[in-house]
Scaffold this motif. Sequence first.
Motif, PDB file in Angstrom:
ATOM      1  N   ASP A  80       0.818  -1.219   0.000  1.00 43.49           N
ATOM      2  CA  ASP A  80       0.000   0.000   0.000  1.00 43.49           C
ATOM      3  C   ASP A  80       0.853   1.270   0.000  1.00 43.49           C
ATOM      4  N   LYS A  81       2.068   1.179  -0.508  1.00 39.77           N
ATOM      5  CA  LYS A  81       3.008   2.300  -0.397  1.00 39.77           C
ATOM      6  C   LYS A  81       2.580   3.561  -1.142  1.00 39.77           C
ATOM      7  N   LEU A  82       1.673   3.456  -2.101  1.00 34.47           N
ATOM      8  CA  LEU A  82       1.196   4.645  -2.806  1.00 34.47           C
ATOM      9  C   LEU A  82       0.164   5.434  -1.994  1.00 34.47           C
ATOM     10  N   VAL A  83      -0.493   4.782  -1.066  1.00 38.80           N
ATOM     11  CA  VAL A  83      -1.542   5.444  -0.301  1.00 38.80           C
ATOM     12  C   VAL A  83      -1.007   6.666   0.463  1.00 38.80           C
ATOM     13  N   PRO A  84       0.091   6.557   1.219  1.00 34.86           N
ATOM     14  CA  PRO A  84       0.553   7.756   1.940  1.00 34.86           C
ATOM     15  C   PRO A  84       1.001   8.878   1.002  1.00 34.86           C
ATOM     16  N   HIS A 145      -8.572   6.718   3.011  1.00 34.52           N
ATOM     17  CA  HIS A 145      -8.812   5.939   1.794  1.00 34.52           C
ATOM     18  C   HIS A 145      -9.819   4.822   2.068  1.00 34.52           C
ATOM     19  N   ARG A 146     -10.294   4.750   3.290  1.00 36.91           N
ATOM     20  CA  ARG A 146     -11.166   3.657   3.712  1.00 36.91           C
ATOM     21  C   ARG A 146     -12.633   4.071   3.742  1.00 36.91           C
ATOM     22  N   ALA A 147     -13.395   3.534   2.827  1.00 42.55           N
ATOM     23  CA  ALA A 147     -14.825   3.834   2.789  1.00 42.55           C
ATOM     24  C   ALA A 147     -15.512   3.270   4.034  1.00 42.55           C
ATOM     25  N   GLU A 148     -14.980   2.178   4.574  1.00 44.75           N
ATOM     26  CA  GLU A 148     -15.593   1.546   5.758  1.00 44.75           C
ATOM     27  C   GLU A 148     -15.496   2.456   6.989  1.00 44.75           C
ATOM     28  N   HIS A 149     -14.706   3.507   6.921  1.00 46.91           N
ATOM     29  CA  HIS A 149     -14.615   4.474   8.011  1.00 46.91           C
ATOM     30  C   HIS A 149     -15.986   5.132   8.277  1.00 46.91           C
TER      31      HIS A 149
END
Length: 151
Positions: A80-84, A145-149
């Motif tokens: 997931d290195k692109l997320v930050p 990036h988390r819709a479940e939030h």
Amino acid sequence: MLFKRTKKQPKSDHVTVTLPQVKQAIRKFEEDMPGPINRTALILEDKRIDMSRLKRYLGGIPERNFYMSRETYEIFEEEDKLVPYYLDLVQAAVDSYISDTGKLPLLEDTWLPEVHYRLLSTESYLKETPPFPLYITDEEMMLTHRAEHFE
């Protein structure tokens, strides 16, 4: 020390760690540092965490990389290195947009507070569009990036 050395390289400084172990080591690092130094001191230019500075908490240097968002402090594994990278890029654009306009850059007619990339791009706030949606949370207008939030 939070865990043991890997068996395949007993004499090396490399260890196998989990994401929760890295998070715990970062919390301990931050507790041990003087006031003005926080966890962002661990973030390298490419968003990798400088594991050499966590070596004493982890018992060695992890075999794989972990990454952290400078804006949200969220920690990620290699896959997931692109997320930050995108969290930091878009968070800065959102903050500037809100500061200049007093409005949130959200897509209309969506049930989630999704960032409107096209609006930010056409208004010259965003130079690059993430390949995944980001959402604005109620917690200090920080991105996730988390819709479940939102469930």
